[in-house]
Every structure is written in C-alpha cells, then in structure tokens.
Design an enzyme around this catalytic site. Structure first.
Site, PDB file in Angstrom:
ATOM      1  N   THR A 176       2.575 -28.543  37.882  1.00  0.00           N
ATOM      2  CA  THR A 176       2.028 -28.745  38.680  1.00  0.00           C
ATOM      3  C   THR A 176       2.058 -27.091  38.990  1.00  0.00           C
ATOM      4  O   THR A 176       1.673 -26.558  40.894  1.00  0.00           O
ATOM      5  CB  THR A 176       3.240 -29.628  39.780  1.00  0.00           C
ATOM      6  N   HIS A 177       2.666 -26.168  38.133  1.00  0.00           N
ATOM      7  CA  HIS A 177       2.905 -24.521  39.272  1.00  0.00           C
ATOM      8  C   HIS A 177       1.790 -24.031  38.298  1.00  0.00           C
ATOM      9  O   HIS A 177       1.415 -23.076  38.933  1.00  0.00           O
ATOM     10  CB  HIS A 177       4.051 -24.308  38.253  1.00  0.00           C
TER      11      HIS A 177
ATOM     12  N   GLU B  19       7.066 -18.822  39.711  1.00  0.00           N
ATOM     13  CA  GLU B  19       8.542 -19.292  40.038  1.00  0.00           C
ATOM     14  C   GLU B  19       8.801 -17.651  40.594  1.00  0.00           C
ATOM     15  O   GLU B  19       9.106 -17.084  41.103  1.00  0.00           O
ATOM     16  CB  GLU B  19       9.242 -19.894  39.195  1.00  0.00           C
TER      17      GLU B  19
ATOM     18  N   SER C  71      10.288 -31.822  39.363  1.00  0.00           N
ATOM     19  CA  SER C  71      12.217 -31.433  39.198  1.00  0.00           C
ATOM     20  C   SER C  71      11.718 -30.153  40.312  1.00  0.00           C
ATOM     21  O   SER C  71      13.186 -29.158  40.022  1.00  0.00           O
ATOM     22  CB  SER C  71      11.026 -30.388  37.966  1.00  0.00           C
TER      23      SER C  71
HETATM   24  N1  DGL Z   1       7.021 -29.600  37.215  1.00  0.00           N
HETATM   25  C1  DGL Z   1       6.689 -29.830  36.222  1.00  0.00           C
HETATM   26  C2  DGL Z   1       5.730 -30.052  35.371  1.00  0.00           C
HETATM   27  O1  DGL Z   1       4.489 -30.738  36.621  1.00  0.00           O
HETATM   28  C3  DGL Z   1       6.190 -27.909  35.954  1.00  0.00           C
HETATM   29  C4  DGL Z   1       7.956 -27.472  36.172  1.00  0.00           C
HETATM   30  C5  DGL Z   1       9.422 -27.712  35.441  1.00  0.00           C
HETATM   31  O2  DGL Z   1       8.910 -27.571  34.409  1.00  0.00           O
HETATM   32  O3  DGL Z   1      10.241 -28.627  35.506  1.00  0.00           O
HETATM   33  O4  DGL Z   1       5.678 -30.506  34.273  1.00  0.00           O
END
Ligand code: DGL
Length: 306
Positions: free
Chosen positions: A210-211, A177, A23
């Site tokens: 992932t964050h 972020e 995302s």
């Molecule tokens: N990349 C998203 C996840 O791993 C986190 C960020 C989002 O909410 O898009 O769920």
C-alpha cells in the site's frame, strides 16, 4: 443481506459503514479510491500504527493482528471489512473471511487480475514486502486470474506463457514513512531493487504494497515508459462496489456519509503522516484505541480515548 430481515433492519444494515484496516497509514491509498468510487458510503478506518510494520512479521503474528483488527471493526458495526494491507491480505485473508460474518475484500486478487488483463508479453513483475513475497499468494493469484481469463478467451495469447517475477523491497516502506518520495537516495535504492525486473523484460509491475503508489514517479522512471505500474486501489474499490451490490448492502440513505479514523498510536502523528496518502486531505478527529482492548472476544471499544 440476511433473509427474513425486516425492511427496517435491512435499511439499518445498509446504512452501516465499511470497515477498512491496515498496519498503519498505507491503506489510506485504498480508502481514497473507495471514497471516489462510492461517495455515498460511510467508512471506519483502523490504522494499526502501534504495531506497524506487518511486512517484517511472521505469518502467525500477522494472522493474530488481523483477526484482532477485524474484531475491533466489527465492534464499530461495520457491514464489510476491507483488508487494505497486502501483508495482512497475503497471510490472513482466509482466517478473516472465515470469522468475519460480513463480506471481506482483500487487495491482492484485484491487483493480480488487473496485471493479467494488462500484460501484452506475459511477463509480470510484483514488488511487495518480504512477508507478502514469502507468502507466495501474489503468484498464486496471478496464475489463478490467468486461468480464468484464458478460459474466457480474454488476452489468452499474451498470458498463455506467463512468467511472474517477485522482488521484496522492504526499504521502500521506510522511505515513504520518512517522506523520501522522490530524491536521489530513493532513486538509487529503486535502481538496485528493480534491476532484475528490468532485465527480465516485464511489461507490467504490480505495486503490491500500500505504500508503493507514493513512490510511483520514481519507480516509473526507473522502470521506463514501456512498463505499466499497477496500483490496485481503484480495482479494490471496484470490488468493494460489486460485493456491496451483490449482497444488497449499498447505502441508500440520502444523508452525508461519515468518515471515522482510529489508530493504535498517536492520533496527531497519524493525521500528519496521512496527508500524502489521502492526496492532501487530512483525516479529522482521529481517535486512539489501545490494541490490548480488543484482544479478547468481547472487548472492542474499551481502550478508546479522545
Ligand atoms: N501496509 C503494508 C503492506 O501493504 C506495508 C507496511 C507494513 O509493512 O506494514 O504490505
């Protein structure tokens, strides 16, 4: 690899890049592990920062975006798709797998398998976005992995009586972020979110977004030394390797691999924000691509600009 392919076509196929989407920038924590594990592979990364976050979106929206991202990567001639976003993996991996026509790797199963292998008391915690928690896929993946492990006799005693506790931690994404990786506010929020998991006596905690690895230090300190944090990036990279090996798609060219980046928002902002995710390395030459350019089946690259 497809049967009946000429040697030349097979080599061309192996030489194609691995496509990775997220995302936004969080999936770069997965990308860096793929680079480590497979230094000879080229990659194309698409960060859908223009439509971020996915973790607060509905199932249908996440499926739609994920299929569009898949289509964009296929237009870049990728040989595999890695869904480096837990929210997208939780909601759209079946649809992406069904339509991709190339192998697909997602991030949830590897993390669940690692948790089940590593727990000693059978109490597993999972933290993720609301979309991921609500999908129930992590719980399913943990229970499935436990069944497979018990059948093979591995760690069977610890996981014969498994409990899975899940907590949605939506603010963690914004904190990362905003660069709030290790400060008082982050610690207070972490204490609040993680209180129930501490009380539940878990001994492994899956960072199911992932964050979250970026907040690893704070989360680790709040949970204490008896809780192992699972960042599935390395396990995902291992899966990518085995999937490429099993389909005879490992790159064999001796020339240096290429790394390309695309984003659906401002490329400079993407590159600035990418720094912590890539462990300090800055992606170069990121290009903008408009998402409405790949919403049709034939579109792909029309919306690209430097
Ligand atoms: N990349 C998203 C996840 O791993 C986190 C960020 C989002 O909410 O898009 O769920």
């Amino acid at each position: 690899m497809t049967e009946g392919m000429t040697d030349r076509a097979a080599t061309d196929m192996r030489n194609r890049p691995i496509g990775v989407f997220d995302s936004g920038i969080g999936g770069l924590t997965v990308l860096r592990e793929i680079w480590k594990e497979l230094p000879n592979e080229s990659t194309v990364y698409f960060g859908d920062s223009g439509r971020y976050p996915y973790g607060t979106k509905s199932h249908d929206t996440i499926v739609q975006y994920s299929l569009q991202n898949m289509r964009f990567l296929l237009s870049r001639n990728v040989k595999m798709i890695v869904i480096a976003c837990n929210s997208a993996g939780a909601h759209a991996h079946t649809e992406v797998r069904r339509s991709a026509g190339v192998p697909v790797v997602e991030v949830i199963t590897p993390g669940a398998e690692q948790a089940v292998r590593e727990t000693r008391n059978g109490r597993i915690g999972i933290i993720a976005t609301r979309a991921t928690v609500n999908s129930g896929l992590y719980r399913e993946a943990v229970l499935g992995a436990a069944d497979r492990l018990i059948a093979s006799g591995d760690n069977a005693e610890a996981i014969s009586n498994l409990t899975v506790e899940q907590v949605a931690c939506p603010l963690f994404v914004s904190l990362v972020e905003e660069g709030y990786w290790d400060n008082r506010a982050t610690r207070l929020i972490a204490e609040d979110y993680l209180d129930g998991l501490r009380a539940a006596g878990i001994d492994v905690l899956v960072l199911g977004c992932t964050h979250y690895p970026i907040l690893g230090r704070v989360i680790g300190e709040v949970m204490g030394p008896s809780v192992r944090l699972i960042d599935s990036g390395a396990s995902v990279a291992g899966k990518v390797r085995s999937a490429l090996r099993d389909t005879d798609l490992l790159r064999t060219e001796p020339s240096a691999p290429t790394y390309r980046f695309f984003t659906s928002d401002d490329p400079d902002m993407f590159e600035q924000r990418a720094l912590p995710f890539l462990g300090g390395g800055r992606p170069a030459g990121t290009r903008y691509v408009a998402t409405d350019s790949f919403t049709g089946p034939e579109s792909g690259v029309k919306g690209e600009r430097k």
